[in-house]
Design an enzyme around this catalytic site. Sequence first.
Site, mmCIF file in Angstrom:
data_model
loop_
_atom_site.group_PDB
_atom_site.id
_atom_site.type_symbol
_atom_site.label_atom_id
_atom_site.label_comp_id
_atom_site.label_asym_id
_atom_site.label_seq_id
_atom_site.Cartn_x
_atom_site.Cartn_y
_atom_site.Cartn_z
ATOM 1 N N GLU A 1 -32.977 63.332 66.400
ATOM 2 C CA GLU A 1 -32.291 64.577 67.268
ATOM 3 C C GLU A 1 -32.498 65.707 66.358
ATOM 4 O O GLU A 1 -31.592 65.977 65.386
ATOM 5 C CB GLU A 1 -31.078 64.469 67.615
ATOM 6 C CG GLU A 1 -30.849 63.558 68.918
ATOM 7 C CD GLU A 1 -31.052 64.073 70.456
ATOM 8 O OE1 GLU A 1 -31.345 65.271 70.359
ATOM 9 O OE2 GLU A 1 -30.888 63.207 71.140
HETATM 10 ZN ZN ZN Z 1 -33.963 64.574 74.533
#
Ligand code: ZN
Length: 274
Positions: free
Chosen positions: A245
């Site tokens: 992320e």
């Molecule tokens: Zn995502």
Amino acid sequence: MSSRDPFQSFTWHSDIFSCQSNDISSFYARLEEQASRLGLQARKLGDAGPHPLELYQSPAQKADQPSILISAGFHGEEAAGPWGLLYFLNELEPELFGQINLSLLPLVNPTGFKRGHRFNKLGQNPNRGFVLENGRGRSNQDTSSEGEILLAHSQLLAAASKDGILTCHEDVLLTDTYIYSFEANQHPGQFSRELRDALGHYFPIAQDGLIDDCPVQDGIIFNHFDLSFEAFLVRLGASVGVCSETPGQQSFDQRILANAAIIKRFVELTLAKR
Ligand SMILES: [Zn+2]
């Protein structure tokens, strides 16, 4: 809790690639160039709207080599994943394929990517609805059209990710980075920490707390089994799994470099285990 608007459009300019983040024709043209240079074999799994959903694999895969799958572009606004994968390919030498079986899903949600929004053009979330039942993939009411295609190729994708799945996501709301990781351990091991640090080289690591209702500690959400693609492949037998992320509030080109770096590190750590 913050929430993401599935149809809010996000686009950025890349100086590295000299185009906008949602320039899909430029993305496919450059991908084709690299696939051809590296001798990757493209296999069409189905159609995602007007675009083919393709799996690319290194040529002459060998049974005695580790097999890993790298995927990107499940969420359309998380554009640094696919571009980071492309950057990784640009730097890659085909000699690597004598050590590792590499499989790639470079852009799972092309219709969302083109619009710069999270969901596909049908309004579905492509990273939900991956159910495992009696050892087989099954869809549910949340499964997207892309998800149906991937589920129909569960066996192929399980073999491709036997030694690991890395899926490249972004968090458009954040300035900090974190990962989801899956290991057959009670606690995150060196593998998870090294991959987190690959992103931590570029961005601050998220503070401990909750992200999307999941406890994050030292930048890692550990063994969180939901109905995502990555959790599905770990349930199917992938020995490790990571969902990266990168923070959408940071520079787009830095995010591209960070995605390329974590992919490279994932490959290196897979080889180091041998
Ligand atoms: Zn995502």
